[in-house]
Scaffold this active site. Structure first.
Site, PDB file in Angstrom:
ATOM      1  N   HIS A  39      -9.941   1.992  -1.392  1.00  0.00           N
ATOM      2  CA  HIS A  39      -9.650   2.803  -0.207  1.00  0.00           C
ATOM      3  C   HIS A  39     -10.947   3.057   0.551  1.00  0.00           C
ATOM      4  O   HIS A  39     -11.927   3.521  -0.048  1.00  0.00           O
ATOM      5  CB  HIS A  39      -9.063   4.158  -0.624  1.00  0.00           C
ATOM      6  CG  HIS A  39      -7.579   4.154  -0.741  1.00  0.00           C
ATOM      7  ND1 HIS A  39      -6.920   3.482  -1.747  1.00  0.00           N
ATOM      8  CD2 HIS A  39      -6.629   4.737   0.034  1.00  0.00           C
ATOM      9  CE1 HIS A  39      -5.614   3.666  -1.584  1.00  0.00           C
ATOM     10  NE2 HIS A  39      -5.401   4.411  -0.512  1.00  0.00           N
ATOM     11  N   GLU A  96     -11.072   6.204   5.716  1.00  0.00           N
ATOM     12  CA  GLU A  96     -10.322   7.389   6.154  1.00  0.00           C
ATOM     13  C   GLU A  96     -11.304   8.498   6.554  1.00  0.00           C
ATOM     14  O   GLU A  96     -10.910   9.570   6.986  1.00  0.00           O
ATOM     15  CB  GLU A  96      -9.399   7.887   5.042  1.00  0.00           C
ATOM     16  CG  GLU A  96      -8.200   6.981   4.819  1.00  0.00           C
ATOM     17  CD  GLU A  96      -7.314   7.509   3.706  1.00  0.00           C
ATOM     18  OE1 GLU A  96      -6.273   8.112   4.023  1.00  0.00           O
ATOM     19  OE2 GLU A  96      -7.663   7.313   2.529  1.00  0.00           O
ATOM     20  N   ASP A 105       1.891   3.907   3.159  1.00  0.00           N
ATOM     21  CA  ASP A 105       0.967   4.729   2.376  1.00  0.00           C
ATOM     22  C   ASP A 105       1.748   5.724   1.510  1.00  0.00           C
ATOM     23  O   ASP A 105       1.639   5.689   0.295  1.00  0.00           O
ATOM     24  CB  ASP A 105      -0.020   5.486   3.287  1.00  0.00           C
ATOM     25  CG  ASP A 105      -1.391   5.689   2.652  1.00  0.00           C
ATOM     26  OD1 ASP A 105      -1.644   5.091   1.588  1.00  0.00           O
ATOM     27  OD2 ASP A 105      -2.207   6.433   3.228  1.00  0.00           O
ATOM     28  N   HIS A 114       0.872  -1.190   0.000  1.00  0.00           N
ATOM     29  CA  HIS A 114       0.000   0.000   0.000  1.00  0.00           C
ATOM     30  C   HIS A 114       0.904   1.234   0.000  1.00  0.00           C
ATOM     31  O   HIS A 114       1.323   1.721   1.052  1.00  0.00           O
ATOM     32  CB  HIS A 114      -0.916  -0.032   1.239  1.00  0.00           C
ATOM     33  CG  HIS A 114      -1.896   1.108   1.296  1.00  0.00           C
ATOM     34  ND1 HIS A 114      -2.889   1.182   2.241  1.00  0.00           N
ATOM     35  CD2 HIS A 114      -2.038   2.216   0.525  1.00  0.00           C
ATOM     36  CE1 HIS A 114      -3.594   2.283   2.058  1.00  0.00           C
ATOM     37  NE2 HIS A 114      -3.093   2.932   1.033  1.00  0.00           N
ATOM     38  N   GLY A 150      -9.521   8.560  -2.835  1.00  0.00           N
ATOM     39  CA  GLY A 150      -9.897   9.966  -2.839  1.00  0.00           C
ATOM     40  C   GLY A 150     -10.953  10.307  -1.804  1.00  0.00           C
ATOM     41  O   GLY A 150     -11.211   9.540  -0.865  1.00  0.00           O
ATOM     42  N   ASP A 172       2.521   9.337  -5.942  1.00  0.00           N
ATOM     43  CA  ASP A 172       2.499  10.806  -5.801  1.00  0.00           C
ATOM     44  C   ASP A 172       2.760  11.250  -4.369  1.00  0.00           C
ATOM     45  O   ASP A 172       3.121  12.406  -4.147  1.00  0.00           O
ATOM     46  CB  ASP A 172       1.190  11.401  -6.339  1.00  0.00           C
ATOM     47  CG  ASP A 172      -0.045  10.754  -5.753  1.00  0.00           C
ATOM     48  OD1 ASP A 172       0.095   9.824  -4.938  1.00  0.00           O
ATOM     49  OD2 ASP A 172      -1.163  11.181  -6.109  1.00  0.00           O
ATOM     50  N   HIS A 221       1.778   4.909  -2.374  1.00  0.00           N
ATOM     51  CA  HIS A 221       1.368   5.801  -3.471  1.00  0.00           C
ATOM     52  C   HIS A 221       2.564   6.524  -4.083  1.00  0.00           C
ATOM     53  O   HIS A 221       3.366   7.121  -3.356  1.00  0.00           O
ATOM     54  CB  HIS A 221       0.384   6.852  -2.950  1.00  0.00           C
ATOM     55  CG  HIS A 221      -0.925   6.281  -2.493  1.00  0.00           C
ATOM     56  ND1 HIS A 221      -2.048   6.304  -3.273  1.00  0.00           N
ATOM     57  CD2 HIS A 221      -1.260   5.639  -1.347  1.00  0.00           C
ATOM     58  CE1 HIS A 221      -3.046   5.729  -2.614  1.00  0.00           C
ATOM     59  NE2 HIS A 221      -2.595   5.314  -1.441  1.00  0.00           N
TER      60      HIS A 221
HETATM   61 ZN   LIG Z   1      -3.552   4.829   0.387  1.00  0.00          ZN
END
Ligand SMILES: [Zn+2]
Length: 356
Positions: free
Chosen positions: A208, A211, A288, A23, A180, A27, A25
């Site tokens: 996802h 969160e 993450d 997991h 997102g 960016d 990312h």
């Molecule tokens: Zn994530």
């Protein structure tokens, strides 16, 4: 909760153990030095030096909510709009994960966020594929990719991402994700057609969730039958959901430091990672975002030990589980080879016995 000291033997073991991080990312993991160089080229550096750029890329230790955390991605995404840049940063991220002793990584990114300079979807994906392949060749890390669609984008764009991603299945792009803003776009079923297209093409499915919106939001994600959920920590508050995750074998890919930043737990010591593990929910441990969270996988493992009391054997069980659920569903012989290498390592380490 009391602090648990990190003894030198455990610290050494954490560094040496082969790791799988699934997991992560692209960016959120841009090297600050690369970001500064790119920002200067684009006239977006605002006079920042390296330290200031590092601060700028890092989200606050504790944001008000997920929406504030997502703001940290604006600058890196703005800098990643050319094929050459995507290729470069993908390769650099593989080199960076190798420094953690990571031998298997799944890197994800949202191809639709990198079309700003007119880059066609397929060419952007191709650039990340080339970059990770170069990084893998240089380091020996096995890398697979996950294409991320966004909750805030029109469902039609998610379908385009799923279709474009499918064309790279045989080049290591093996998963499809939705991520997102959850508060603004809570329902995964808005994108159900994209999930169907991805699944039919042979991509593995993750989402996802959690969160924002608590356990209910994690339960909602199950509507598209993901094999894994990115985050999902609030599931601990709903016993029937915990049972559904266990019965369905749905893995939660947890990132405690990032969850503190998103404001869903007070601190790492209150993260449900260990409680979920002990209840029998399949879990893995990842960062993450290396840069947005200013974190490495080694430090995330250390925090799990010192702040949550996770034992080396439990850490190892989570680590090995990541390989078991890795998106290598078309490459079972490769999975078997990686698992065998893990087991050979563990055979020489008494501290790793009894974690599963
Ligand atoms: Zn994530």
């Amino acid at each position: 909760m009391s602090d648990h000291p990190l003894d030198p033997a455990t610290a050494d073991l954490i560094r040496r153990m082969p790791k799988a991080e699934i997991h992560l990312h692209l960016d959120g993991s841009l090297r600050p030095g690369t970001a500064l160089e790119l920002a200067r080229q684009e006239g977006l550096d605002e006079g920042l030096d390296l330290t200031a750029m590092q601060d700028r890329l890092q989200a606050p230790e504790r944001c008000a909510d997920q929406a504030e955390l997502l703001q940290a991605f604006a600058l890196p995404i703005r800098l990643m709009q050319e094929a050459s840049v995507l290729e470069r940063v993908a390769g650099e991220l593989v080199e960076d994960v190798a420094t953690d002793g990571t031998v298997y990584a799944e890197i994800r990114w949202a191809p639709a966020l990198h079309l700003g300079h007119g880059l066609p979807l397929d060419e952007g994906i191709g650039a990340v594929v080339r970059g990770t392949a170069a990084g893998a060749a240089a380091t020996g890390v096995v890398v697979r990719l996950i294409a991320v669609a966004l909750r805030s984008h029109p469902p039609l764009m998610s379908e385009r991402v799923a279709q474009a991603a499918s064309r790279y299945l045989d080049q290591g792009l093996t998963g499809f994700d939705l991520a997102g803003d959850e508060a603004g776009h809570p329902d995964v079923l808005d994108h159900v057609r994209a999930f169907d297209l991805a699944r039919q093409a042979g991509l593995a499915i993750t989402v996802h969730a959690g969160e924002w919106g608590g356990a209910g939001q994690v339960a909602r994600a199950l509507a598209v039958s993901p094999s894994r959920i990115a985050h999902g920590a609030p599931a601990i508050n709903d016993d029937s959901l915990v049972d559904r995750l266990i019965d369905g074998g749905v893995t939660l890919d947890l990132c405690p430091t990032s969850n503190v930043q998103a404001g869903i737990v007070e601190d790492v010591a209150h993260h449900p990672l260990r409680r979920l593990f002990q209840r029998g929910v399949p879990v893995t441990l990842s960062t993450d975002d290396r840069t947005v969270s200013d974190m490495t996988l080694v430090r995330e493992y250390e925090r799990a030990v010192t702040q949550l009391g996770v034992t080396p054997a439990e850490l190892w069980a989570m680590d090995r589980h990541a390989l078991r659920v890795a998106f290598l569903h078309h490459e079972e012989s490769l999975r078997a080879r990686l698992l065998d290498a893990f087991d050979r390592f563990a055979a020489g380490e008494p501290a790793l016995a009894g974690g599963s």
